[in-house]
Structures are given as C-alpha cells and as structure tokens.
Design a protein around this motif. Structure first.
Motif, PDB file in Angstrom:
ATOM      1  N   VAL A  68      -4.125  -8.475   0.853  1.00 29.44           N
ATOM      2  CA  VAL A  68      -3.264  -9.641   0.962  1.00 29.44           C
ATOM      3  C   VAL A  68      -1.828  -9.161   0.928  1.00 29.44           C
ATOM      4  O   VAL A  68      -1.442  -8.367   0.060  1.00 29.44           O
ATOM      5  CB  VAL A  68      -3.524 -10.627  -0.208  1.00 29.44           C
ATOM      6  N   THR A  69      -1.005  -9.635   1.839  1.00 29.62           N
ATOM      7  CA  THR A  69       0.394  -9.253   1.867  1.00 29.62           C
ATOM      8  C   THR A  69       1.157 -10.060   0.830  1.00 29.62           C
ATOM      9  O   THR A  69       1.054 -11.284   0.772  1.00 29.62           O
ATOM     10  CB  THR A  69       0.995  -9.511   3.262  1.00 29.62           C
ATOM     11  N   ILE A  70       1.933  -9.377   0.008  1.00 28.58           N
ATOM     12  CA  ILE A  70       2.747 -10.022  -1.016  1.00 28.58           C
ATOM     13  C   ILE A  70       4.206  -9.793  -0.655  1.00 28.58           C
ATOM     14  O   ILE A  70       4.640  -8.666  -0.442  1.00 28.58           O
ATOM     15  CB  ILE A  70       2.439  -9.459  -2.414  1.00 28.58           C
ATOM     16  N   SER A  71       4.952 -10.870  -0.632  1.00 35.61           N
ATOM     17  CA  SER A  71       6.355 -10.806  -0.257  1.00 35.61           C
ATOM     18  C   SER A  71       7.167 -10.073  -1.318  1.00 35.61           C
ATOM     19  O   SER A  71       6.857 -10.124  -2.514  1.00 35.61           O
ATOM     20  CB  SER A  71       6.888 -12.227  -0.076  1.00 35.61           C
ATOM     21  N   ASP A  72       8.231  -9.392  -0.893  1.00 35.57           N
ATOM     22  CA  ASP A  72       9.115  -8.689  -1.816  1.00 35.57           C
ATOM     23  C   ASP A  72      10.182  -9.597  -2.409  1.00 35.57           C
ATOM     24  O   ASP A  72      10.914  -9.191  -3.308  1.00 35.57           O
ATOM     25  CB  ASP A  72       9.796  -7.516  -1.110  1.00 35.57           C
ATOM     26  N   THR A  73      10.302 -10.811  -1.904  1.00 32.64           N
ATOM     27  CA  THR A  73      11.317 -11.728  -2.424  1.00 32.64           C
ATOM     28  C   THR A  73      10.958 -12.143  -3.842  1.00 32.64           C
ATOM     29  O   THR A  73       9.778 -12.313  -4.164  1.00 32.64           O
ATOM     30  CB  THR A  73      11.442 -12.977  -1.537  1.00 32.64           C
ATOM     31  N   PRO A  74      11.956 -12.301  -4.718  1.00 31.24           N
ATOM     32  CA  PRO A  74      11.666 -12.676  -6.104  1.00 31.24           C
ATOM     33  C   PRO A  74      11.074 -14.078  -6.192  1.00 31.24           C
ATOM     34  O   PRO A  74      11.334 -14.935  -5.349  1.00 31.24           O
ATOM     35  CB  PRO A  74      13.030 -12.628  -6.798  1.00 31.24           C
ATOM     36  N   TYR A  75      10.274 -14.291  -7.237  1.00 30.81           N
ATOM     37  CA  TYR A  75       9.701 -15.612  -7.463  1.00 30.81           C
ATOM     38  C   TYR A  75      10.787 -16.572  -7.928  1.00 30.81           C
ATOM     39  O   TYR A  75      11.787 -16.167  -8.524  1.00 30.81           O
ATOM     40  CB  TYR A  75       8.603 -15.547  -8.533  1.00 30.81           C
TER      41      TYR A  75
END
Length: 96
Positions: A68-75
């Motif tokens: 699954v691709t996880i975005s690098d942008t902060p939560y």
C-alpha cells in the motif's frame, strides 16, 4: 547462479537426503521416534522448497499486490485531538 539454479541444487540435495534417510530406515528400522522425526523434517524441507519455488516463479505484480502506498505528507494533527495516548490514559486524569 540464478535463483532457479540454486533451487535445483537444493532439490537435488533433498533427493539425496531422502535416499539416505530411506537407507537409514532400512538399517535402523523405521519405527523409532528419531528416524520418524528425520523423515518428517526432510519432508517439511521438501514442501518448503516447493513453496519457495512457486513464490519465485510467480509474476512480480502478484508478489507485490499487498503493498500500500503511504503518502509522505504529514497527517492532520486535528484528527488526534480527541484521542487518548494509547496505553497511557487521558491527559487530564491520573492512573489509579
């Protein structure tokens, strides 16, 4: 050596092991616990190599289908303002 070649070498070694265990069973007798354990372990190795062979011959797309691709942008931290720290309890309360 390629993976296929390595697996072929392992398979040959397992075939030799199986023949040796069969000869040993004839000499010692197949009823003892120790020889049954050796036979079972050799069979498990054979099954494991077969599974490994299947896994290495499967297409790369099938092997990576669970990624699954996880975005690098902060939560967004506002999502966590109403939650407690897991295992630590609420911030404004004390442990008993």
């Amino acid at each position: 050596m390629s993976v296929h070649d390595e697996l072929t070498v392992i398979q040959r070694c397992l075939d030799d092991l199986s023949r040796s265990v069969s000869r040993l069973e004839q000499r010692v007798g197949g009823g003892s616990l120790e020889i049954r354990r050796v036979r079972t372990d050799a069979d498990h190795l054979r099954e494991s190599v077969a599974l490994l062979r299947e896994a290495t011959t499967a297409p790369a797309a099938q092997q990576r289908s669970d990624l699954v691709t996880i975005s690098d942008t902060p939560y967004d931290f506002s999502l966590w303002t109403d939650s407690d720290d897991e295992g630590l309890g609420a911030r404004d309360r004390r442990a008993p």
